[in-house]
Design an enzyme around this catalytic site. Structure first.
Site, PDB file in Angstrom:
ATOM      1  N   HIS A  98      -9.842  -4.373 -21.572  1.00  0.00           N
ATOM      2  CA  HIS A  98      -9.606  -3.511 -22.829  1.00  0.00           C
ATOM      3  C   HIS A  98     -10.048  -4.303 -24.122  1.00  0.00           C
ATOM      4  O   HIS A  98      -9.246  -4.684 -25.042  1.00  0.00           O
ATOM      5  CB  HIS A  98      -8.363  -2.808 -22.835  1.00  0.00           C
ATOM      6  CG  HIS A  98      -8.130  -1.709 -23.576  1.00  0.00           C
ATOM      7  ND1 HIS A  98      -8.364  -1.753 -25.073  1.00  0.00           N
ATOM      8  CD2 HIS A  98      -7.683  -0.342 -23.431  1.00  0.00           C
ATOM      9  CE1 HIS A  98      -8.089  -0.550 -25.675  1.00  0.00           C
ATOM     10  NE2 HIS A  98      -7.691   0.116 -24.649  1.00  0.00           N
ATOM     11  N   GLU A 106     -15.296  -1.738 -23.100  1.00  0.00           N
ATOM     12  CA  GLU A 106     -14.624  -2.211 -22.027  1.00  0.00           C
ATOM     13  C   GLU A 106     -15.127  -1.943 -20.784  1.00  0.00           C
ATOM     14  O   GLU A 106     -15.482  -1.145 -20.512  1.00  0.00           O
ATOM     15  CB  GLU A 106     -13.161  -1.578 -22.076  1.00  0.00           C
ATOM     16  CG  GLU A 106     -12.340  -1.305 -23.305  1.00  0.00           C
ATOM     17  CD  GLU A 106     -11.414  -0.116 -23.411  1.00  0.00           C
ATOM     18  OE1 GLU A 106     -10.861   0.157 -22.324  1.00  0.00           O
ATOM     19  OE2 GLU A 106     -11.113   0.531 -24.301  1.00  0.00           O
ATOM     20  N   GLN A 116       0.569   4.605 -19.643  1.00  0.00           N
ATOM     21  CA  GLN A 116      -0.466   4.190 -19.926  1.00  0.00           C
ATOM     22  C   GLN A 116      -0.901   2.924 -19.490  1.00  0.00           C
ATOM     23  O   GLN A 116      -0.436   2.030 -20.026  1.00  0.00           O
ATOM     24  CB  GLN A 116      -0.672   4.838 -21.315  1.00  0.00           C
ATOM     25  CG  GLN A 116      -1.914   4.150 -21.998  1.00  0.00           C
ATOM     26  CD  GLN A 116      -2.561   5.196 -22.860  1.00  0.00           C
ATOM     27  OE1 GLN A 116      -2.901   6.002 -22.319  1.00  0.00           O
ATOM     28  NE2 GLN A 116      -3.164   4.958 -23.965  1.00  0.00           N
ATOM     29  N   ARG A 176      -0.416  -5.568 -18.388  1.00  0.00           N
ATOM     30  CA  ARG A 176      -0.462  -6.349 -19.562  1.00  0.00           C
ATOM     31  C   ARG A 176       1.001  -6.383 -20.085  1.00  0.00           C
ATOM     32  O   ARG A 176       1.079  -6.939 -21.167  1.00  0.00           O
ATOM     33  CB  ARG A 176      -1.056  -5.226 -20.512  1.00  0.00           C
ATOM     34  CG  ARG A 176      -0.592  -3.799 -20.808  1.00  0.00           C
ATOM     35  CD  ARG A 176      -1.249  -2.828 -21.803  1.00  0.00           C
ATOM     36  NE  ARG A 176      -0.844  -1.344 -21.925  1.00  0.00           N
ATOM     37  CZ  ARG A 176      -1.203  -0.704 -22.839  1.00  0.00           C
ATOM     38  NH1 ARG A 176      -2.183  -1.197 -23.640  1.00  0.00           N
ATOM     39  NH2 ARG A 176      -0.688   0.355 -23.027  1.00  0.00           N
ATOM     40  N   ASP A 186     -13.591   8.266 -27.891  1.00  0.00           N
ATOM     41  CA  ASP A 186     -12.722   7.593 -26.867  1.00  0.00           C
ATOM     42  C   ASP A 186     -13.578   8.290 -25.596  1.00  0.00           C
ATOM     43  O   ASP A 186     -13.322   9.163 -25.002  1.00  0.00           O
ATOM     44  CB  ASP A 186     -11.208   8.172 -26.936  1.00  0.00           C
ATOM     45  CG  ASP A 186     -10.599   7.594 -26.013  1.00  0.00           C
ATOM     46  OD1 ASP A 186     -10.873   7.071 -24.953  1.00  0.00           O
ATOM     47  OD2 ASP A 186      -9.147   8.048 -26.130  1.00  0.00           O
ATOM     48  N   ARG A 206      -1.234  -5.722 -29.222  1.00  0.00           N
ATOM     49  CA  ARG A 206      -2.516  -4.727 -29.668  1.00  0.00           C
ATOM     50  C   ARG A 206      -3.612  -5.668 -30.288  1.00  0.00           C
ATOM     51  O   ARG A 206      -3.583  -6.510 -31.312  1.00  0.00           O
ATOM     52  CB  ARG A 206      -1.650  -3.917 -30.933  1.00  0.00           C
ATOM     53  CG  ARG A 206      -2.964  -3.226 -31.616  1.00  0.00           C
ATOM     54  CD  ARG A 206      -3.258  -2.059 -30.954  1.00  0.00           C
ATOM     55  NE  ARG A 206      -2.168  -1.231 -30.588  1.00  0.00           N
ATOM     56  CZ  ARG A 206      -2.382  -0.124 -29.545  1.00  0.00           C
ATOM     57  NH1 ARG A 206      -3.401  -0.119 -29.069  1.00  0.00           N
ATOM     58  NH2 ARG A 206      -1.257   0.736 -29.385  1.00  0.00           N
TER      59      ARG A 206
HETATM   60  O1  TA6 Z   1      -9.180   2.554 -23.880  1.00  0.00           O
HETATM   61  C1  TA6 Z   1      -9.134   3.440 -24.662  1.00  0.00           C
HETATM   62  C2  TA6 Z   1      -7.778   4.297 -24.773  1.00  0.00           C
HETATM   63  O2  TA6 Z   1      -7.373   4.642 -23.440  1.00  0.00           O
HETATM   64  C3  TA6 Z   1      -7.600   5.312 -25.679  1.00  0.00           C
HETATM   65  O3  TA6 Z   1      -7.406   6.600 -24.998  1.00  0.00           O
HETATM   66  C4  TA6 Z   1      -6.182   5.055 -26.540  1.00  0.00           C
HETATM   67  O4  TA6 Z   1      -5.266   5.620 -26.257  1.00  0.00           O
HETATM   68  C5  TA6 Z   1      -6.244   3.386 -26.294  1.00  0.00           C
HETATM   69  O5  TA6 Z   1      -6.878   3.057 -24.829  1.00  0.00           O
HETATM   70  C6  TA6 Z   1      -5.303   2.538 -26.707  1.00  0.00           C
HETATM   71  O6  TA6 Z   1      -4.108   2.495 -25.774  1.00  0.00           O
HETATM   72  P1  TA6 Z   1      -2.741   1.851 -25.969  1.00  0.00           P
HETATM   73  O7  TA6 Z   1      -1.972   2.433 -24.627  1.00  0.00           O
HETATM   74  O8  TA6 Z   1      -2.990   0.335 -25.691  1.00  0.00           O
HETATM   75  O9  TA6 Z   1      -2.001   2.299 -26.994  1.00  0.00           O
END
Ligand code: TA6
Length: 318
Positions: free
Chosen positions: A171, A275, A88, A93, A216, A70
């Site tokens: 990101h 980003e 997600q 990563r 966001d 993070r």
């Molecule tokens: O870039 C923004 C985002 O897509 C948000 O929606 C938020 O959830 C963030 O990334 C962090 O995502 P992660 O999967 O690293 O917790």
């Protein structure tokens, strides 16, 4: 170790980071540095010549695969967000990258010495969850003036005629003194998709983007230069990008921050994600085709104009 026994500068050092994870340190003569983990090919630190940290890293960051780190600059590939079949932000990563033994040359030859070439090749396990063949090359460079450049080259290596379609983001978590004193310039009046409202499309109103609650947003068709102005620190980050039409802006604010296990409760105040991304329209490559996407960051002292910050100077300066 930043110099050899004969006093020569070490521009690229291979070492071990948290929990012994392989880490590469890039250094430049003026004293600036960057740190990159092979896990995720993730930049976790970028410091200026005064040793000041410019990227945010969570006070609760977990350096344990398969959890993504993070902070810093996670690479979102082959999927940004949850739109798609993967977890997600895709899997780049949370894979171990390797140092690229044979990177194809870049068209422009530079004299930079502090750089590393990394590669992510799809494993058979990856092909099972995402049935595509690709080669992802990433060059991370620390310029002599301290600029941090990331260049991605992604090639469709399919041999069965299959197209490669993906979304992407660098990101980037910028370290800021107090997010409520930060202004972003370059995205005013643009259209954006609001992630907090099912990606509904809106148009940004007003002449500056400031922060007082969770945000966001995926800004569309953005300019190649964006400025992030940290009023308290009198510092402006300039983000330049190429091949990446969108720009995501994210801060979870207090409530959401508390729900993120690897983020400290008050960490949201000291971070802002801006980003360089390609989200709205996926990149599509034919077999053999290559895509290039670049993000370049610099940090400059904010200039003042009758007591006011003058972001135009930062945006105009090359
Ligand atoms: O870039 C923004 C985002 O897509 C948000 O929606 C938020 O959830 C963030 O990334 C962090 O995502 P992660 O999967 O690293 O917790």
């Amino acid at each position: 170790m930043s110099s050899t026994s004969s006093g020569e500068m070490v521009y690229v050092e291979h070492t071990a980071g948290v929990h012994g994870l392989p880490k590469i340190i890039l250094r430049e003569v003026r004293g600036c540095s960057a740190e990159v983990y092979l896990y995720g090919a993730q930049v976790t630190s970028w410091k200026n010549e005064h040793g000041e940290e410019l990227l945010f890293l969570s006070s609760k960051a977990i350096f344990k695969p398969p959890k993504a780190i993070r902070g810093g600059i996670p690479i979102c590939f082959p999927q940004f967000g949850i739109q798609g079949s993967l977890e997600q932000h895709g899997f780049a990563r949370n894979r171990f990258w390797i140092v690229d033994p044979d990177p194809p040359p870049f068209p422009t030859i530079t004299s930079n010495k502090a750089f590393v070439d990394l590669i992510l090749q799809c494993s058979e396990e990856d092909v099972k969850i995402w049935p595509h063949r690709f080669e992802f090359r990433l060059r991370i460079t620390l310029g002599p003036g301290g600029d941090l450049m990331l260049t991605s080259r992604i090639r469709n290596t399919s041999t069965d005629g299959k197209l490669l379609a993906f979304t992407f983001a660098y990101h980037t978590y910028f370290a800021v003194t107090d997010v409520s004193e930060v202004r972003v310039e370059g995205l005013e009046t643009l259209d954006y998709l609001d992630n907090l409202k099912n990606r509904e499309r809106f148009t940004e109103q007003g002449d500056a983007i400031t922060f007082e609650a969770e945000v966001d947003k995926i800004y569309l068709s953005t300019p190649t230069k964006i400025a992030i102005i940290d009023h308290e620190r009198k510092r402006t980050f300039v983000l330049r990008k190429d091949g990446l039409p969108d720009a995501v802006v994210w801060n979870p604010w207090d409530k959401k921050a508390k729900a993120i296990p690897d983020l400290g409760d008050a960490d949201y105040k000291h971070m802002l994600c801006v980003e360089a991304a390609c989200v709205e329209k996926p990149i599509v490559l034919k077999p053999g085709e290559e895509w290039k996407g670049r993000q370049e960051l610099s940090a400059v002292p904010s200039s003042y104009c009758s007591g006011q910050l003058d972001p135009q100077k930062a945006l105009q300066s090359e």
